[in-house]
Design an enzyme around this catalytic site. Structure first.
Site, PDB file in Angstrom:
ATOM      1  N   GLU A 322      21.058  47.666  88.975  1.00  0.00           N
ATOM      2  CA  GLU A 322      20.207  46.519  88.597  1.00  0.00           C
ATOM      3  C   GLU A 322      20.315  45.354  89.568  1.00  0.00           C
ATOM      4  OE1 GLU A 322      21.065  45.602  84.471  1.00  0.00           O
ATOM      5  OE2 GLU A 322      20.757  47.688  83.878  1.00  0.00           O
ATOM      6  N   GLU A 414      19.662  54.008  82.077  1.00  0.00           N
ATOM      7  CA  GLU A 414      20.139  53.228  80.936  1.00  0.00           C
ATOM      8  C   GLU A 414      18.941  53.031  80.031  1.00  0.00           C
ATOM      9  OE1 GLU A 414      21.963  49.315  81.224  1.00  0.00           O
ATOM     10  OE2 GLU A 414      23.238  50.002  82.837  1.00  0.00           O
TER      11      GLU A 414
END
Ligand code: CA
Length: 464
Positions: A322, A414
């Protein structure tokens, strides 16, 4: 062919042909908050809607349709920068991003939705707000299955046979079925007890092995050894690393510019706002202390990865995740130092430490400048937390498939909740695997019936 069969088939043929594009002008919607405007030029119909500013602002459209899957096109304007939007179709939500447009209207493909025969309700929701919508067009589409091409080889040409075998296994089901996965042992046990199956993938994190945490007495709880046990039981392993900044931890509670209290304690040290560590500065000169601390930290994690290697366990290795979001220090200084760090990490682990049990998983965002390059990445992963867990993420999928089909496997690294993989497959969204983030497999996040339905569906592959 019997008369009945003929009638049935001709009816199906007719139904297939009768699906026509549906154009819905936003200004015809029932408005809760937004208003109709004609100020900006170039709109279609009699205007456009503007003023999504408050929570709950929405525009509701109703349309009759022939049931099936439709591609959604939205003509919009986002003058102040990119904006997230939400679209609710008969109660199911899809979300996505409107790229910035300046003062002009732009049309994007926002993903796919499923309409039912008869009346349908489509709500445009506020999302991040501050965008205008001119119209929505729903275009009938056929889902084409099995079109995912499979990448040929791993980027590390010296990969171990076990690693190649895992990659082969992922490739074999790609485009047809999705492997299930779950972070955390308690959630994994819950799935086993509730759905009677074990997720194919077990996920964990090297966070507490970060040297700046060890210095503060962090407890690693023998995570490596315990995860290797899961591998021995037949689960595939994915590891992340919430890398605590090597140094420069703020280590106290602070106030941000708006006066809001932030916990910047040492154990939050992977967050940008809990450290003053400057990656760009550290990377500028390999002779500096901070550069050496980066290498020290990589070497500490190499010791853990080596244990997996020694045990013959390949790892879906997902470091530096991320980055593009900027909330972790490795993404706080923009794409250039991030890509440089990824390359350093790759070279240090594969060349210096000779770790050849790693499948390199990059968390992809929207800006290609963050991509470490085809020679440094095996799998692309999306981290998604849609408010509606049944969102098939078709917009994100289509966009990535356009860029990476045949080059890299696409995965859902995720997910907040248990993704509705069976529904995704109906939409032609065929992630190689998904891994659910901890804490969201139980009600109210995921009902027992939903958990069972997904985990027991034939489109999902569990532990053998
Ligand atoms: Ca319009």
């Amino acid at each position: 062919m019997s008369a009945l069969l003929f009638l049935l088939s001709s009816h199906l043929l007719f139904a297939g042909q009768s699906r026509l594009p549906i154009k819905l002008e936003a200004e015809d919607a029932e408005l809760m908050g937004p208003t109709i405007s004609k100020t900006r030029t170039g709109y279609s119909g009699s205007g456009y809607i503007t003023g999504f500013t408050k929570e709950g602002d929405a525009a509701t459209l109703r349309t009759k349709a022939t049931g099936g899957i439709y591609e959604v096109k939205i003509r919009y304007c986002a003058p102040g920068g990119p904006k997230g939007f939400g679209l609710r179709v008969n109660g199911s939500e899809i979300s996505g991003m409107f790229p910035a447009t300046g003062d002009k209207f732009n049309t994007i493909i926002a993903g796919k939705i499923e309409l039912k025969s008869g009346s349908n309700i489509i709500e445009i929701e506020k999302g991040w707000g501050y965008f205008d919508v001119d119209f929505i067009e729903l275009v009938p589409t056929q889902i084409q299955q099995d079109l995912c091409k499979v990448p040929q080889a791993l980027v590390d040409s010296q990969s171990t046979q076990a690693t190649k075998n895992l990659f082969k296994r992922l490739s074999a089901s790609y485009g047809q079925r999705t492997l299930s996965g779950q972070y955390d042992i308690n959630d994994t046990s819950y799935i086993e007890q509730t759905a009677g199956v074990t997720p194919a993938i077990f996920g964990s994190d090297f966070m507490d092995y970060s040297p700046s945490r060890v210095e503060h007495g962090s407890n690693t709880k023998d995570i490596t050894e315990r995860v290797i046990k899961r591998a021995k039981l037949g689960q595939i392993i994915t590891m992340s690393w919430h890398w605590n900044a090597p140094t420069d931890l703020i280590d106290k509670k602070i106030k941000d510019a708006a006066g809001k209290e932030i916990d910047a304690s040492w154990y939050k040290g992977f967050y940008t706002n809990a450290t003053t560590f400057d990656l760009a500065q550290a990377l500028a000169d390999p002779k500096t202390e901070r550069y050496k601390l980066l290498i020290r930290d990589i070497d500490a994690i190499a010791i853990q990865l080596k244990k997996f290697s020694d045990a013959g366990v390949p790892v879906l290795w997902r470091p530096l995740h991320e980055a593009e979001g900027g909330w972790f220090w490795w993404g706080a200084k923009g794409p250039q130092p991030f890509v440089q760090l990824w390359h350093i990490l790759y070279d240090r682990l594969t060349k210096h430490h000779q770790l050849h049990n790693l499948i390199w998983v990059f968390t992809v965002g929207s800006n290609p400048a963050w991509y470490p390059g085809d020679n440094y990445v095996d799998v692309l992963g999306v981290d998604a937390y849609p408010s509606d867990h049944s969102d098939p993420l078709s917009g994100i999928w289509e966009d990535l498939k356009r860029q990476f089909n045949g080059k890299k496997l696409l995965s859902l690294t995720e997910f907040g909740g248990v993704p509705d993989a069976p529904k995704m497959h109906r939409f032609g969204v065929d992630w190689s695997y998904f891994v659910s983030w901890p804490g969201q497999v139980k009600a109210p996040s995921t009902s027992v019936s939903t958990l069972k339905r997904i985990y027991q569906d034939k489109s999902v592959i569990n532990k053998r």
